[in-house]
Design a protein around this motif. Structure first.
Motif, PDB file in Angstrom:
ATOM      1  N   ILE A 198       0.715  -1.105  -0.105  1.00  0.00           N
ATOM      2  CA  ILE A 198       0.102   0.028  -0.088  1.00  0.00           C
ATOM      3  C   ILE A 198       1.026   1.259   0.108  1.00  0.00           C
ATOM      4  CG2 ILE A 198      -1.901   1.278   1.315  1.00  0.00           C
ATOM      5  CD1 ILE A 198      -2.569  -1.583   0.449  1.00  0.00           C
ATOM      6  N   THR A 215      -2.811   6.489  -9.180  1.00  0.00           N
ATOM      7  CA  THR A 215      -3.265   5.147  -8.711  1.00  0.00           C
ATOM      8  C   THR A 215      -4.422   5.606  -7.834  1.00  0.00           C
ATOM      9  OG1 THR A 215      -1.662   5.174  -6.945  1.00  0.00           O
ATOM     10  CG2 THR A 215      -0.796   4.064  -9.020  1.00  0.00           C
ATOM     11  N   ASN A 217      -6.227   2.160  -5.919  1.00  0.00           N
ATOM     12  CA  ASN A 217      -5.980   1.931  -4.410  1.00  0.00           C
ATOM     13  C   ASN A 217      -7.303   2.195  -3.765  1.00  0.00           C
ATOM     14  OD1 ASN A 217      -3.086   1.415  -3.525  1.00  0.00           O
ATOM     15  ND2 ASN A 217      -2.882   2.982  -5.085  1.00  0.00           N
TER      16      ASN A 217
END
Length: 159
Positions: free
Chosen positions: A19, A43, A47
């Motif tokens: 992450i 992203t 995510n």
């Protein structure tokens, strides 16, 4: 990898998934609202979809993943979510029925729906989602008024 969810109720995704630091507060903070900004390729969508997928491994989550305008969920946010299931080989944990995905291990539900359809504002349909624990708004700049957003917040009845 798929058995990691069965080991503990206190599963910490940051330990198992890469992450990015900018997105880790979604997993660790107790803030009520997160606003993610960034250009193409930042992203965000990846995510957020990963966060929703991993959040569904907590029991009894009811998650609304929405856009203000959406004519076809299958080609937008739902597609993004399904790609995460495939990338991380989690298909055995999910059951898809229409615009709803159920985590078969926990019973958590993810609802994919637009707020405004071609027939106009449909914020009243938010009442149809029982016991929402989380709402994700994609492309939030499309929202027309704070009052409509407040209706969505009012639909989240559980901490």
């Amino acid at each position: 990898m798929s058995n990691i969810f069965e080991r503990t109720e206190n599963f910490n995704p940051i330990e198992y998934f890469k992450i990015p630091e900018d997105f880790q507060p979604m997993y660790t903070s107790d803030k009520f609202i997160y606003l993610l900004t960034g250009g193409r390729g930042s992203t965000k969508s990846f995510n957020v979809a990963l966060y929703i997928m991993l959040s569904s491994f907590k029991k009894f989550h009811n998650i609304l993943y929405t856009r203000y305008t959406m004519s076809n969920t299958e080609t937008s946010i739902m597609k993004e979510f399904m790609e995460k299931i495939d990338i991380f080989d989690m298909g055995s944990y999910f059951e898809v029925k229409g615009n709803t995905i159920r985590n078969t291990m926990t019973g958590s539900m993810i609802f994919f729906d637009g707020i405004k359809t071609s027939s106009g504002n449909q914020t009243a349909k938010l009442k149809g989602f029982k016991d929402l624990t989380m709402a994700i708004v994609d492309e939030a700049e499309e929202w027309q008024s704070e009052e409509e957003f407040d209706k969505l917040l009012g639909s989240i009845r559980n901490p």
